[in-house]
Write an enzyme that holds these catalytic residues in place. Structure first.
Site: not given
Length: 381
Positions: A93, A116, A172, A174-175, A177, A265, A292, A306, A319
């Protein structure tokens, strides 16, 4: 478009550039339709809208992705930190954010960044071991070695608060993790916001199959979109870019959901109720991070939901920035659960929105209606 129609359009663009970028010329609105050959493909590169930004963003995300892959192979079983929100954070990250921020600073020194991470967990005696790993990792990917202070400063360039005017980047590193730690889906995401609107997005999915129906085949996908120019994908590591578009499914009974692996989430219960209202029986495609969005953009799935899991949760702009424009440029629609466009002009969060819906244009309105019915019933219980 015929040659006679194309020539005056090219002349108009050449005359208007650079004060008027091509995406704002009305005659180019047709280029948003999926699967059409964009006029931009025949334009000289010297007048391509956000040409340099696009190339730099791809380079930055590509380098960061290679570093993440290396970390997974070497360090994923070692210690990780824990954020206040209890999601794991690894050395990747911090390293990925430092690398991307450094490349952006070299090329666009006046552009602020909404990132982030910050460097506080790498400082002092408690952060010394992790800091050494991050610095070592970063120096495998940059052209000139960076000192500890330079790496920490690069990470902390991501502390901009955002704005509704001017331009800034949001990333981000690492979206997803937990997906990263499981060796499953995660994404490295970078977007450029200009005057409160996302204009450019790059999304790398190192573990995403090149062909979703061949899960054991070649992996690693990079997707990119610039406003008005369509969405494209290529293999991570290089190769030709290919245009992508959302699916053409029009009957929701034949649609497929893409939803988060983690129940925290999104509300899987609400998703199931919405699927029932829409007559959806296909098994959901579940993955972490902005992958996604990528799945919807290239037609692997038709709907990404979401849904809010609490009244107080607010989504962060990093995100959704890259995935948002990639789906839209692939011919899809993105909004919150009330059908309102995502508002990136209010700082580091999407506080004017609630939840996120991304879908192909044929089913989008039906999905919004089913969400409203579900949430209305829920509020009356």
């Amino acid at each position: 478009m015929t040659g006679k129609q194309l020539l005056p359009l090219l002349q108009k663009i050449s005359t208007a550039w650079p004060k008027t970028p091509p995406h704002s010329i009305p005659e180019l609105n047709y280029a948003r339709a999926p699967a059409l050959v964009r006029v931009y493909s025949v334009l000289p590169l010297s007048i391509a809208y956000l040409e340099k930004e696009r190339a730099v963003a791809i380079e930055a995300v590509e380098r960061a992705s290679r570093v993440c892959q290396a970390v997974f192979k070497r360090l994923v079983n070692e210690e990780t930190l824990t954020k206040k929100d209890k999601s794991p954070v690894t050395v990747a990250d911090f390293g990925a954010q430092a690398i991307i921020n450094q490349i952006l600073e070299q090329n666009f020194p006046n552009d602020p960044i909404v990132g982030e991470e910050d460097s506080k967990d790498l400082q002092g005696d408690e952060g010394k071991v992790l800091c050494e790993k991050v610095v070592g990792l970063v120096n495998t990917a940059v052209e000139q070695p960076m000192s500890v202070d330079e790496v920490l400063r690069a990470i902390d360039r991501g502390q901009y608060e955002g704005s509704g005017s001017g331009r800034y980047w949001t990333l981000d590193p690492i979206d997803g993790t937990k997906g990263f730690l499981r060796g499953e889906q995660y994404a490295v995401c970078l977007a450029l916001v200009i005057d409160g609107t996302v204009r450019l997005g790059v999304l790398s999915s190192p573990n995403m199959p090149w062909k979703m129906n061949e899960p054991d085949g070649e992996r690693g996908v990079l997707m990119v979109a610039v406003e008005g120019q369509g969405a494209f994908q290529r293999k991570l590591g290089g190769g030709s870019e290919l245009p992508i578009s959302t699916s053409s499914v029009a009957d929701t009974a034949h649609a497929t959901f893409c939803e988060s692996v983690e129940a925290g989430h999104t509300s899987h219960t609400d998703n199931a109720n919405i699927a029932r209202l829409l007559g959806i029986t296909n098994q959901s495609l579940r993955m972490d991070g902005q992958c996604k969005y990528g799945a919807v953009a290239r037609g692997d799935a038709d709907i990404y939901l979401r849904l809010p899991t609490s009244e107080t949760y607010v989504d962060k702009i990093w995100d959704h920035g890259a995935g948002n424009i990639i789906v839209r440029e692939a011919g899809g629609r993105v909004a919150d659960v009330y059908g309102r466009p995502l508002d990136f002009s209010l700082g580091r969060t999407l506080r004017a929105n609630r939840g996120v819906v991304a879908a192909n244009v044929n089913v989008f309105d039906a999905v919004i209606a089913a969400i409203r019915e579900t949430l209305d019933k829920k509020s009356k219980v």
